[in-house]
Design a protein around this motif. Structure first.
Motif, PDB file in Angstrom:
ATOM      1  N   ASN A  33    -135.162  35.558 -76.244  1.00 47.80           N
ATOM      2  CA  ASN A  33    -134.518  35.790 -75.024  1.00 47.80           C
ATOM      3  C   ASN A  33    -134.690  36.847 -74.290  1.00 47.80           C
ATOM      4  OD1 ASN A  33    -132.970  32.921 -74.475  1.00 47.80           O
ATOM      5  ND2 ASN A  33    -132.264  33.465 -76.689  1.00 47.80           N
ATOM      6  N   TYR A  34    -135.113  37.865 -75.008  1.00 50.65           N
ATOM      7  CA  TYR A  34    -135.514  39.266 -74.316  1.00 50.65           C
ATOM      8  C   TYR A  34    -137.060  39.663 -74.346  1.00 50.65           C
ATOM      9  CZ  TYR A  34    -130.708  39.392 -73.401  1.00 50.65           C
ATOM     10  OH  TYR A  34    -129.213  39.108 -73.030  1.00 50.65           O
ATOM     11  N   ASP A  35    -137.496  40.179 -73.414  1.00 50.20           N
ATOM     12  CA  ASP A  35    -138.895  40.510 -73.407  1.00 50.20           C
ATOM     13  C   ASP A  35    -138.738  42.109 -73.900  1.00 50.20           C
ATOM     14  OD1 ASP A  35    -141.702  40.663 -73.160  1.00 50.20           O
ATOM     15  OD2 ASP A  35    -141.417  41.158 -71.014  1.00 50.20           O
ATOM     16  N   TRP A  36    -138.497  42.554 -75.156  1.00 45.23           N
ATOM     17  CA  TRP A  36    -138.449  43.688 -75.616  1.00 45.23           C
ATOM     18  C   TRP A  36    -139.772  43.968 -76.516  1.00 45.23           C
ATOM     19  CZ3 TRP A  36    -132.643  43.413 -76.991  1.00 45.23           C
ATOM     20  CH2 TRP A  36    -131.827  43.284 -75.583  1.00 45.23           C
ATOM     21  N   TYR A  37    -140.026  45.127 -76.525  1.00 52.14           N
ATOM     22  CA  TYR A  37    -141.321  45.615 -77.394  1.00 52.14           C
ATOM     23  C   TYR A  37    -141.045  45.286 -78.696  1.00 52.14           C
ATOM     24  CZ  TYR A  37    -145.136  48.222 -79.231  1.00 52.14           C
ATOM     25  OH  TYR A  37    -146.276  48.663 -79.939  1.00 52.14           O
ATOM     26  N   LYS A  38    -139.872  46.049 -79.215  1.00 52.15           N
ATOM     27  CA  LYS A  38    -139.707  45.821 -80.678  1.00 52.15           C
ATOM     28  C   LYS A  38    -137.991  45.990 -80.820  1.00 52.15           C
ATOM     29  CE  LYS A  38    -140.374  48.759 -84.841  1.00 52.15           C
ATOM     30  NZ  LYS A  38    -140.838  50.050 -85.435  1.00 52.15           N
ATOM     31  N   VAL A  39    -137.509  45.195 -81.819  1.00 46.46           N
ATOM     32  CA  VAL A  39    -136.227  44.792 -82.113  1.00 46.46           C
ATOM     33  C   VAL A  39    -136.293  45.206 -83.613  1.00 46.46           C
ATOM     34  CG1 VAL A  39    -134.311  43.342 -82.175  1.00 46.46           C
ATOM     35  CG2 VAL A  39    -135.947  43.320 -80.284  1.00 46.46           C
ATOM     36  N   GLU A  40    -135.415  45.951 -83.956  1.00 47.74           N
ATOM     37  CA  GLU A  40    -135.207  46.409 -85.518  1.00 47.74           C
ATOM     38  C   GLU A  40    -133.599  46.293 -85.661  1.00 47.74           C
ATOM     39  OE1 GLU A  40    -136.079  50.038 -88.884  1.00 47.74           O
ATOM     40  OE2 GLU A  40    -136.735  49.949 -86.746  1.00 47.74           O
ATOM     41  N   ILE A  41    -133.231  45.173 -86.521  1.00 52.29           N
ATOM     42  CA  ILE A  41    -131.949  44.802 -86.857  1.00 52.29           C
ATOM     43  C   ILE A  41    -131.471  45.843 -88.101  1.00 52.29           C
ATOM     44  CG2 ILE A  41    -130.130  43.269 -87.769  1.00 52.29           C
ATOM     45  CD1 ILE A  41    -131.156  42.578 -84.910  1.00 52.29           C
ATOM     46  N   LYS A  42    -130.486  46.531 -88.006  1.00 57.80           N
ATOM     47  CA  LYS A  42    -129.727  47.311 -89.124  1.00 57.80           C
ATOM     48  C   LYS A  42    -128.573  46.643 -89.767  1.00 57.80           C
ATOM     49  CE  LYS A  42    -132.818  50.483 -89.006  1.00 57.80           C
ATOM     50  NZ  LYS A  42    -134.017  50.709 -90.257  1.00 57.80           N
ATOM     51  N   GLU A  43    -127.625  47.255 -90.607  1.00 55.44           N
ATOM     52  CA  GLU A  43    -126.704  46.654 -90.959  1.00 55.44           C
ATOM     53  C   GLU A  43    -125.479  46.790 -89.952  1.00 55.44           C
ATOM     54  OE1 GLU A  43    -124.028  44.451 -93.199  1.00 55.44           O
ATOM     55  OE2 GLU A  43    -126.027  45.035 -93.698  1.00 55.44           O
ATOM     56  N   ASP A  44    -125.521  47.839 -89.229  1.00 60.44           N
ATOM     57  CA  ASP A  44    -124.446  47.767 -88.242  1.00 60.44           C
ATOM     58  C   ASP A  44    -124.827  48.469 -86.962  1.00 60.44           C
ATOM     59  OD1 ASP A  44    -124.985  50.495 -88.800  1.00 60.44           O
ATOM     60  OD2 ASP A  44    -123.111  51.227 -89.482  1.00 60.44           O
ATOM     61  N   SER A  45    -126.319  48.292 -86.660  1.00 58.76           N
ATOM     62  CA  SER A  45    -126.698  48.619 -85.467  1.00 58.76           C
ATOM     63  C   SER A  45    -128.356  48.167 -85.150  1.00 58.76           C
ATOM     64  CB  SER A  45    -126.990  50.201 -85.353  1.00 58.76           C
ATOM     65  OG  SER A  45    -127.844  50.664 -86.350  1.00 58.76           O
ATOM     66  N   VAL A  46    -128.635  48.100 -83.924  1.00 59.42           N
ATOM     67  CA  VAL A  46    -129.913  47.313 -83.602  1.00 59.42           C
ATOM     68  C   VAL A  46    -130.872  48.561 -82.619  1.00 59.42           C
ATOM     69  CG1 VAL A  46    -131.139  45.405 -82.385  1.00 59.42           C
ATOM     70  CG2 VAL A  46    -128.799  45.135 -83.395  1.00 59.42           C
ATOM     71  N   ILE A  47    -131.561  48.755 -83.173  1.00 58.65           N
ATOM     72  CA  ILE A  47    -132.653  49.552 -82.396  1.00 58.65           C
ATOM     73  C   ILE A  47    -133.396  48.806 -81.470  1.00 58.65           C
ATOM     74  CG2 ILE A  47    -134.173  51.449 -82.688  1.00 58.65           C
ATOM     75  CD1 ILE A  47    -133.323  52.006 -85.613  1.00 58.65           C
ATOM     76  N   ILE A  48    -133.601  49.172 -80.294  1.00 56.04           N
ATOM     77  CA  ILE A  48    -134.351  48.320 -79.220  1.00 56.04           C
ATOM     78  C   ILE A  48    -135.253  49.243 -78.556  1.00 56.04           C
ATOM     79  CG2 ILE A  48    -134.266  47.114 -77.176  1.00 56.04           C
ATOM     80  CD1 ILE A  48    -131.308  46.301 -78.024  1.00 56.04           C
ATOM     81  N   LYS A  49    -136.451  48.931 -78.707  1.00 52.47           N
ATOM     82  CA  LYS A  49    -137.604  49.578 -77.805  1.00 52.47           C
ATOM     83  C   LYS A  49    -138.105  48.628 -76.614  1.00 52.47           C
ATOM     84  CE  LYS A  49    -140.345  53.007 -78.862  1.00 52.47           C
ATOM     85  NZ  LYS A  49    -140.926  54.001 -79.285  1.00 52.47           N
ATOM     86  N   THR A  50    -137.907  48.873 -75.524  1.00 55.86           N
ATOM     87  CA  THR A  50    -137.891  47.941 -74.234  1.00 55.86           C
ATOM     88  C   THR A  50    -139.196  47.926 -73.912  1.00 55.86           C
ATOM     89  OG1 THR A  50    -137.395  49.622 -72.752  1.00 55.86           O
ATOM     90  CG2 THR A  50    -135.600  48.146 -73.425  1.00 55.86           C
ATOM     91  N   ARG A  51    -140.096  48.988 -73.946  1.00 52.86           N
ATOM     92  CA  ARG A  51    -141.456  49.004 -73.518  1.00 52.86           C
ATOM     93  C   ARG A  51    -142.112  50.180 -74.507  1.00 52.86           C
ATOM     94  NH1 ARG A  51    -141.012  44.854 -71.619  1.00 52.86           N
ATOM     95  NH2 ARG A  51    -140.544  44.801 -69.451  1.00 52.86           N
TER      96      ARG A  51
END
Length: 67
Positions: A33-51
């Protein structure tokens, strides 16, 4: 049953809050549902690189009790 609360706060007022059953369901939803370059799921956080070439954003994850 516990649910996973995803909270992404940003400076321009379009915060995102989502509730998912688990980490995998959240990851699938974000990728579909989101056009993000990279999504990395951790135990208690999410790292999102939009472009590519832009700084990453960080979202919080916490388990909440669903009534």
């Amino acid at each position: 049953m516990n649910k996973l609360l995803f909270t992404l706060k940003n400076n321009w007022g379009s915060d995102i809050a989502l509730i998912a059953n688990n980490h995998k369901d959240l990851e699938d939803y974000l990728k579909e549902n989101y056009d993000w370059y990279k999504v990395e799921i951790k135990e208690d956080s999410v790292i999102i690189k939009t472009r590519e070439g832009y700084e990453s954003e960080f979202a919080n994850l916490e388990w909440i009790k669903h009534i």
